[in-house]
Scaffold this active site. Structure first.
Site, PDB file in Angstrom:
ATOM      1  NE  ARG A 257      -1.833   1.234   3.822  1.00 29.80           N
ATOM      2  CZ  ARG A 257      -2.785   1.377   4.978  1.00 29.80           C
ATOM      3  NH1 ARG A 257      -4.128   1.914   4.716  1.00 29.80           N
ATOM      4  NH2 ARG A 257      -2.676   1.957   6.333  1.00 29.80           N
ATOM      5  CB  THR A 261      -1.749   7.688  -3.349  1.00 31.29           C
ATOM      6  OG1 THR A 261      -1.270   6.042  -2.887  1.00 31.29           O
ATOM      7  CG2 THR A 261      -0.703   8.302  -3.761  1.00 31.29           C
ATOM      8  CG  ASP A 353       3.522  -2.002   8.761  1.00 30.53           C
ATOM      9  OD1 ASP A 353       3.166  -1.274   7.938  1.00 30.53           O
ATOM     10  OD2 ASP A 353       3.313  -3.005   8.775  1.00 30.53           O
ATOM     11  CG  ASP A 356       6.970  -2.546   9.115  1.00 29.95           C
ATOM     12  OD1 ASP A 356       7.654  -2.803   8.572  1.00 29.95           O
ATOM     13  OD2 ASP A 356       6.614  -1.574   9.425  1.00 29.95           O
TER      14      ASP A 356
HETATM   15  C1  PRP Z   1      -0.907  -3.856   4.833  1.00 34.89           C
HETATM   16  C2  PRP Z   1      -1.558  -5.489   5.369  1.00 34.89           C
HETATM   17  C3  PRP Z   1      -2.546  -5.139   3.958  1.00 34.89           C
HETATM   18  C4  PRP Z   1      -2.990  -3.779   3.596  1.00 34.89           C
HETATM   19  C5  PRP Z   1      -4.234  -3.108   3.786  1.00 34.89           C
HETATM   20  O1  PRP Z   1       0.188  -4.335   3.930  1.00 34.89           O
HETATM   21  O2  PRP Z   1      -1.111  -6.088   4.865  1.00 34.89           O
HETATM   22  O3  PRP Z   1      -2.107  -5.892   2.712  1.00 34.89           O
HETATM   23  O4  PRP Z   1      -1.365  -3.590   4.413  1.00 34.89           O
HETATM   24  O5  PRP Z   1      -4.058  -1.976   3.776  1.00 34.89           O
HETATM   25  P1  PRP Z   1      -5.605  -2.245   3.106  1.00 34.89           P
HETATM   26  O6  PRP Z   1      -6.173  -2.451   3.206  1.00 34.89           O
HETATM   27  O7  PRP Z   1      -5.970  -0.394   3.202  1.00 34.89           O
HETATM   28  O8  PRP Z   1      -5.173  -1.768   1.314  1.00 34.89           O
HETATM   29  P2  PRP Z   1       1.085  -3.255   3.606  1.00 34.89           P
HETATM   30  O9  PRP Z   1       1.049  -2.269   2.798  1.00 34.89           O
HETATM   31  O10 PRP Z   1       1.938  -2.440   4.949  1.00 34.89           O
HETATM   32  O11 PRP Z   1       2.744  -3.960   2.920  1.00 34.89           O
HETATM   33  P3  PRP Z   1       3.249  -5.336   3.767  1.00 34.89           P
HETATM   34  O12 PRP Z   1       2.471  -6.567   3.912  1.00 34.89           O
HETATM   35  O13 PRP Z   1       5.207  -5.724   3.020  1.00 34.89           O
HETATM   36  O14 PRP Z   1       3.974  -4.675   4.983  1.00 34.89           O
HETATM   37  N1  URA Z   2      -1.782  -2.658   6.848  1.00 33.70           N
HETATM   38  C1  URA Z   2      -1.332  -2.399   8.122  1.00 33.70           C
HETATM   39  O1  URA Z   2      -0.535  -3.482   8.245  1.00 33.70           O
HETATM   40  N2  URA Z   2      -2.075  -2.229   9.151  1.00 33.70           N
HETATM   41  C2  URA Z   2      -3.016  -1.308   9.380  1.00 33.70           C
HETATM   42  O2  URA Z   2      -3.564  -0.805  10.475  1.00 33.70           O
HETATM   43  C3  URA Z   2      -3.617  -0.685   8.134  1.00 33.70           C
HETATM   44  C4  URA Z   2      -2.656  -1.231   7.012  1.00 33.70           C
END
Ligand code: PRP
Ligand code: URA
Length: 362
Positions: A257, A261, A353, A356
């Protein structure tokens, strides 16, 4: 927006007109044919080309034109996931989007002139589907058309609030929980959720010889399953799921994400070749705005996936609404429905997150 357009001989000249109009509106238009109005052709063939684009996610919307629009409507509506609406005025077009969530606009080339057709198309493309009572009605239609899935909960939101899950979730939420413990608990919760979502797997009767006698017993009938984690954080749920459904194949979707944006950016997709034959569980711990989940589901559909469920630990109401609006037939399994999103798009109270915390990258 990606728009697929098609017509038979009787709708050909209106299609040519509308294709250019929709392109001028800035949309990405694919013309599936017919490419001449001179030769008679069969409307079902064109309707299914456009309907398949929409049902598979290759197009967001479709436009079909024949003489009256009736034949195109009837045949397009035979394709699961397609909601084709024959529109004769701007009002009907608007309501077909707001109330019925139509994803294919049908026009009659002998009934509607080019100026009115343009006005109808413009309203139809600009109008969003509404939730509330309309969403319930659309879900009933999706439920009726969708073949049964392993989860048996198509299009429904199921909160798996088992005490063991809630207990583990409270530890996962705690900011002082270590990476190691977080990782283990996410897998454990995923395993407990797998127990819930597989409750409708079909069984068959087999004969077993116990130390005492021969008896009849129930065995899983070999339903084909796939687990599809959304990278990175979805990986944290895979082992837990596979512990209960070890024969499932695993696909991967790479998405992150954009922090500014909040839009999903995709970078990888590898799914089992026979994904269309499988019951698919897309796994991602967090359903926040729903952008990532909705895009992941669209990817799976584009590759032929049909029977899809989404499995997340924590969801925000905004994410549930987004996925339900974009993919009303998809069942959503969550362990908790939280309050809202904060100004950065994080779930409140959430767990921070997930990626992370799973991988120790912050
Ligand atoms: C996180 C999570 C989802 C997304 C959710 O991933 O694991 O995939 O955010 O957010 P949304 O519903 O607003 O789209 P992230 O983009 O942080 O990537 P990562 O898993 O690689 O850390
Ligand atoms: N992605 C995450 O990992 N946590 C949140 O709360 C939202 C998006």
């Amino acid at each position: 927006m990606k728009v697929a357009i098609g017509a038979d001989h009787a709708g050909f000249s209106l299609k040519e007109n509308l294709r250019e109009f929709v392109r001028e509106m800035g949309q990405d238009v694919t013309d599936v044919g017919a490419f001449s109005g001179e030769k008679s052709s069969d409307y079902p063939d064109w309707s299914w080309k456009v309907a398949d684009c929409v049902a598979s996610g290759r197009a967001d919307r479709g436009i079909l034109i024949c003489s009256t629009g009736i034949g195109m409507s009837i045949s397009a509506n035979k394709v699961p996931g397609v909601y084709a609406a024959l529109c004769t005025s701007e009002l009907v077009a608007r309501l077909s989007r707001q109330h019925n969530g139509s994803n294919v606009l049908v026009l009659g080339g002998s009934v509607t002139g080019p100026a009115m057709a343009r006005a109808i198309t413009s309203v139809w493309l600009a109008t969003e589907a509404e939730d509330g009572r309309h969403l319930n009605r659309r879900r009933k239609i999706a439920e009726r058309e969708a073949p049964g899935d392993a989860a048996g909960s198509k299009g429904r939101v199921v909160v798996t609030d088992h005490p063991l899950i809630q207990h583990k979730l409270s530890i996962v939420r705690d900011k002082n929980t270590s990476v190691k413990e977080f990782r283990e608990l996410v897998q454990e919760i995923a395993g407990l959720m797998a127990y819930e979502i597989s409750r409708n797997l079909p069984l068959e009767e087999i004969e077993v010889e116990t130390p005492i006698c021969l008896t009849k017993a129930q065995s899983l009938s070999g339903k084909k399953l796939a687990v599809v984690p959304v990278l990175r954080a979805g990986l944290g749920m895979v082992e837990g799921m596979l512990r209960l459904i070890p024969n499932a194949k695993v696909g991967h979707i790479g998405l992150y994400r954009d922090p500014e944006t909040l839009q999903p950016v995709d970078y990888y997709c590898k799914l089992p070749n026979d994904i269309g034959d499988r019951d698919i569980f897309i796994v991602d711990p967090m359903l926040a705005t729903g952008g990532s989940a909705s895009a992941s589901i669209a990817h799976v559909k584009k590759h032929g996936g049909r029977r899809i469920s989404l499995v997340s630990l924590i969801a925000a109401p905004e994410g549930v609404a987004r996925v339900t609006a974009d993919h009303p037939e998809v069942a959503i399994f969550i362990a908790a429905l939280d309050e809202c999103l904060n100004e950065h798009g994080y779930i409140v109270p959430g767990l921070g997150d997930a990626g992370d915390r799973l991988f120790g990258t912050r």
